[in-house]
Motif scaffolding. Structure first.
Motif, PDB file in Angstrom:
ATOM      1  N   UNK A 144      -8.612  -7.877 -13.550  1.00  0.00           N
ATOM      2  CA  UNK A 144      -8.370  -7.016 -12.400  1.00  0.00           C
ATOM      3  C   UNK A 144      -9.500  -6.002 -12.316  1.00  0.00           C
ATOM      4  N   UNK A 145     -10.107  -5.870 -11.159  1.00  0.00           N
ATOM      5  CA  UNK A 145     -11.213  -4.933 -11.011  1.00  0.00           C
ATOM      6  C   UNK A 145     -10.719  -3.495 -11.072  1.00  0.00           C
ATOM      7  N   UNK A 146     -11.613  -2.594 -11.434  1.00  0.00           N
ATOM      8  CA  UNK A 146     -11.236  -1.185 -11.543  1.00  0.00           C
ATOM      9  C   UNK A 146     -10.713  -0.606 -10.231  1.00  0.00           C
ATOM     10  N   UNK A 147     -11.347  -0.856  -9.075  1.00  0.00           N
ATOM     11  CA  UNK A 147     -10.812  -0.278  -7.839  1.00  0.00           C
ATOM     12  C   UNK A 147      -9.399  -0.741  -7.524  1.00  0.00           C
ATOM     13  N   UNK A 148      -9.107  -2.021  -7.732  1.00  0.00           N
ATOM     14  CA  UNK A 148      -7.752  -2.512  -7.475  1.00  0.00           C
ATOM     15  C   UNK A 148      -6.764  -1.870  -8.446  1.00  0.00           C
ATOM     16  N   UNK A 149      -7.151  -1.824  -9.714  1.00  0.00           N
ATOM     17  CA  UNK A 149      -6.252  -1.232 -10.708  1.00  0.00           C
ATOM     18  C   UNK A 149      -5.975   0.235 -10.411  1.00  0.00           C
ATOM     19  N   UNK A 150      -7.007   0.978 -10.008  1.00  0.00           N
ATOM     20  CA  UNK A 150      -6.809   2.400  -9.711  1.00  0.00           C
ATOM     21  C   UNK A 150      -5.780   2.592  -8.604  1.00  0.00           C
ATOM     22  N   UNK A 151      -5.873   1.788  -7.552  1.00  0.00           N
ATOM     23  CA  UNK A 151      -4.936   1.930  -6.443  1.00  0.00           C
ATOM     24  C   UNK A 151      -3.529   1.523  -6.866  1.00  0.00           C
ATOM     25  N   UNK A 152      -3.395   0.426  -7.592  1.00  0.00           N
ATOM     26  CA  UNK A 152      -2.063  -0.005  -8.021  1.00  0.00           C
ATOM     27  C   UNK A 152      -1.447   0.998  -9.002  1.00  0.00           C
ATOM     28  N   UNK A 153      -2.275   1.611  -9.835  1.00  0.00           N
ATOM     29  CA  UNK A 153      -1.776   2.670 -10.718  1.00  0.00           C
ATOM     30  C   UNK A 153      -1.225   3.835  -9.903  1.00  0.00           C
ATOM     31  N   UNK A 154      -1.924   4.195  -8.842  1.00  0.00           N
ATOM     32  CA  UNK A 154      -1.449   5.285  -7.994  1.00  0.00           C
ATOM     33  C   UNK A 154      -0.133   4.927  -7.326  1.00  0.00           C
ATOM     34  N   UNK A 155      -0.016   3.698  -6.870  1.00  0.00           N
ATOM     35  CA  UNK A 155       1.251   3.267  -6.290  1.00  0.00           C
ATOM     36  C   UNK A 155       2.373   3.349  -7.308  1.00  0.00           C
ATOM     37  N   UNK A 156       2.087   2.897  -8.520  1.00  0.00           N
ATOM     38  CA  UNK A 156       3.111   2.928  -9.568  1.00  0.00           C
ATOM     39  C   UNK A 156       3.495   4.344  -9.951  1.00  0.00           C
ATOM     40  N   UNK A 157       2.588   5.299  -9.748  1.00  0.00           N
ATOM     41  CA  UNK A 157       2.885   6.691 -10.107  1.00  0.00           C
ATOM     42  C   UNK A 157       3.666   7.417  -9.016  1.00  0.00           C
ATOM     43  N   UNK A 158       3.895   6.743  -7.893  1.00  0.00           N
ATOM     44  CA  UNK A 158       4.703   7.354  -6.842  1.00  0.00           C
ATOM     45  C   UNK A 158       3.984   7.628  -5.544  1.00  0.00           C
ATOM     46  N   UNK A 159       2.667   7.408  -5.477  1.00  0.00           N
ATOM     47  CA  UNK A 159       1.956   7.618  -4.223  1.00  0.00           C
ATOM     48  C   UNK A 159       2.412   6.575  -3.203  1.00  0.00           C
ATOM     49  N   UNK A 160       2.636   6.956  -1.950  1.00  0.00           N
ATOM     50  CA  UNK A 160       3.035   5.974  -0.933  1.00  0.00           C
ATOM     51  C   UNK A 160       2.060   4.812  -0.866  1.00  0.00           C
ATOM     52  N   UNK A 161       2.592   3.593  -0.849  1.00  0.00           N
ATOM     53  CA  UNK A 161       1.740   2.417  -0.981  1.00  0.00           C
ATOM     54  C   UNK A 161       0.774   2.278   0.183  1.00  0.00           C
ATOM     55  N   UNK A 162       1.151   2.767   1.356  1.00  0.00           N
ATOM     56  CA  UNK A 162       0.294   2.590   2.514  1.00  0.00           C
ATOM     57  C   UNK A 162      -0.796   3.641   2.620  1.00  0.00           C
ATOM     58  N   UNK A 163      -0.784   4.626   1.751  1.00  0.00           N
ATOM     59  CA  UNK A 163      -1.841   5.644   1.760  1.00  0.00           C
ATOM     60  C   UNK A 163      -2.633   5.686   0.460  1.00  0.00           C
ATOM     61  N   UNK A 164      -2.219   4.919  -0.537  1.00  0.00           N
ATOM     62  CA  UNK A 164      -2.872   4.986  -1.845  1.00  0.00           C
ATOM     63  C   UNK A 164      -4.336   4.573  -1.768  1.00  0.00           C
ATOM     64  N   UNK A 165      -4.633   3.512  -1.013  1.00  0.00           N
ATOM     65  CA  UNK A 165      -6.011   3.057  -0.926  1.00  0.00           C
ATOM     66  C   UNK A 165      -6.918   4.111  -0.317  1.00  0.00           C
ATOM     67  N   UNK A 166      -6.456   4.760   0.725  1.00  0.00           N
ATOM     68  CA  UNK A 166      -7.275   5.801   1.352  1.00  0.00           C
ATOM     69  C   UNK A 166      -7.468   6.982   0.419  1.00  0.00           C
ATOM     70  N   UNK A 167      -6.419   7.387  -0.290  1.00  0.00           N
ATOM     71  CA  UNK A 167      -6.521   8.526  -1.189  1.00  0.00           C
ATOM     72  C   UNK A 167      -7.506   8.247  -2.321  1.00  0.00           C
ATOM     73  N   UNK A 168      -7.456   7.067  -2.882  1.00  0.00           N
ATOM     74  CA  UNK A 168      -8.375   6.722  -3.972  1.00  0.00           C
ATOM     75  C   UNK A 168      -9.803   6.653  -3.453  1.00  0.00           C
ATOM     76  N   UNK A 169      -9.998   6.116  -2.265  1.00  0.00           N
ATOM     77  CA  UNK A 169     -11.339   6.054  -1.669  1.00  0.00           C
ATOM     78  C   UNK A 169     -11.907   7.457  -1.468  1.00  0.00           C
ATOM     79  N   UNK A 170     -11.112   8.363  -0.949  1.00  0.00           N
ATOM     80  CA  UNK A 170     -11.571   9.739  -0.745  1.00  0.00           C
ATOM     81  C   UNK A 170     -11.857  10.411  -2.084  1.00  0.00           C
ATOM     82  N   UNK A 171     -10.994  10.193  -3.044  1.00  0.00           N
ATOM     83  CA  UNK A 171     -11.187  10.797  -4.365  1.00  0.00           C
ATOM     84  C   UNK A 171     -12.474  10.312  -5.023  1.00  0.00           C
TER      85      UNK A 171
END
Length: 388
Positions: A144-171
């Motif tokens: 699993x690539x790091x960008x995919x893992x980072x987003x899925x980790x954020x989803x698992x931590x409670x971040x809304x799934x439909x905004x996690x990708x944008x939040x990680x990209x901005x971060x």
């Protein structure tokens, strides 16, 4: 006089099915063929000469697993954890080694299966459902690539799934524009081949789950527009028509994305310009992929390299086999490049153009093992999307 004969009833045209299956199986074959060469800077001839190379069969091999943390065991693959005797508690571990079976696929195909299962069961695209399936795959993933893992980790931590990708990209300072969404997008192009608005919307929504960058979203829309044209374009289709379809997809997708992401209009405009330049470069004898801006061996995972390379092979490789052999034997992000190019060339040339032995190795792989990599994430589940 005998009565005039009625014309024989015509069955469904087999060509769209052949090309649909070609796109999906091409994705998996390219993944399996390229995975053992991922990250290797292979010696290859300069464009436009095609590489013939060492890797000509999806025969498996050794890769380094990409994991967020080391599991105790990953079934179905030969995962070996490095010994830690004598190491200080905070010493970094070397990545574990995975021995892929002949024809075995990796994360590119696994993620595409998540998309295909969702489309098949819901008969529509649903980003939340795809996110749920990607999160379920995470528990089994050995690659699993790091960008995919980072987003899925954020989803698992409670971040809304439909905004996690944008939040990680901005971060990440808006710098994450890797291939993780482009490698899995082909099922959308196949499923919505005759529905342009739904296809473009789904392509961008799916990319935004993990790769919000406009370069990724628009690349997915353009690639799927080309795949759809290949499926619906008839028997006299020319490769240049897929370039035209990709450009048309960008013309529709870019303003759509600018309206929905009003805070990022500048990034959307830049992405549209860059991808159009990539399609232009793909039409040249030298696509400039060993140059100062884009370099196959120095920018692993760059979505523009994969996008440009796939369309270059479409226009310059004489066959599916020649194109895939060239792509993977240039190294770099070889499994992603193989999956993306395989989907595009498979859609254009059709399933029968994929060497029979390659198809057999990929579809027979893992058939002696039971578990998620056979039951859920196996390439045959991609083909189930177009059965019947």
């Amino acid at each position: 006089m005998p009565p005039p004969r009625r014309p024989a009833p015509q069955g469904p045209d087999p060509l769209p099915g052949q090309r649909s299956r070609g796109a999906l199986l091409g994705l998996a074959v390219g993944d399996a063929l390229g995975a053992p060469l991922r990250g290797r800077n292979m010696l290859a001839p300069l464009f436009p000469q095609l590489a013939e190379g060492m890797r000509r069969q999806p025969t498996g091999g050794i890769i380094k697993a990409r994991l967020g943390k080391l599991p105790d065991v990953v079934p179905e693959v030969g995962l070996e954890l490095p010994p830690d005797e004598g190491l200080p508690p905070d010493a970094p571990l070397e990545p574990p080694v995975v021995e892929l079976r002949k024809g075995q696929v990796t994360d590119e195909t696994h993620m595409a299966c998540c998309v295909a299962w969702s489309l098949k069961e819901l008969k529509r695209y649903d980003a939340a459902d795809v996110a749920r399936r990607l999160r379920a795959w995470k528990a089994h993933a050995f690659d699993m690539s790091d960008p995919v893992r980072d987003v899925l980790d954020e989803m698992d931590s409670g971040m809304p799934v439909l905004t996690a990708g944008r939040r990680v990209w901005i971060r990440n300072y808006r710098r994450t524009f890797t291939t993780g969404s482009l490698v899995r997008t082909a099922p959308i192009g196949v499923f919505f081949a005759k529905d342009e608005p739904a296809r473009i919307q789904a392509s961008m929504e799916d990319s935004a789950l993990t790769h919000f960058d406009p370069r990724c979203q628009l690349a997915c829309a353009a690639l799927n527009s080309a795949i759809a044209k290949a499926i619906t374009g008839g028997g006299q289709l020319e490769p240049q028509e897929l370039i035209t379809a990709a450009l048309s997809g960008l013309s529709v997708a870019a303003p759509m994305l600018a309206r929905s992401a009003a805070d990022y209009v500048s990034e959307v405009t830049t992405a549209n310009t860059l991808l159009r330049a990539d399609l232009e470069a793909a039409q040249q004898s030298d696509p400039m992929l060993y140059g100062p801006e884009l370099h196959l061996h120095r920018q692993h995972g760059n979505v523009r390299i994969a996008f440009r390379l796939a369309f270059w092979e479409l226009l310059h490789a004489p066959s599916f086999e020649a194109g895939l052999v060239d792509v993977v034997n240039r190294g770099g992000d070889a499994d992603a490049h193989g999956a993306i190019t395989g989907a595009l060339l498979g859609a254009f040339h059709g399933e029968e153009a994929i060497p029979a032995e390659w198809r057999r190795l990929v579809l027979d792989s893992m058939n002696t093992v039971r578990g998620p990599f056979w039951n859920v994430y196996h390439p045959r589940h991609l083909l189930a999307l177009v059965q019947g």
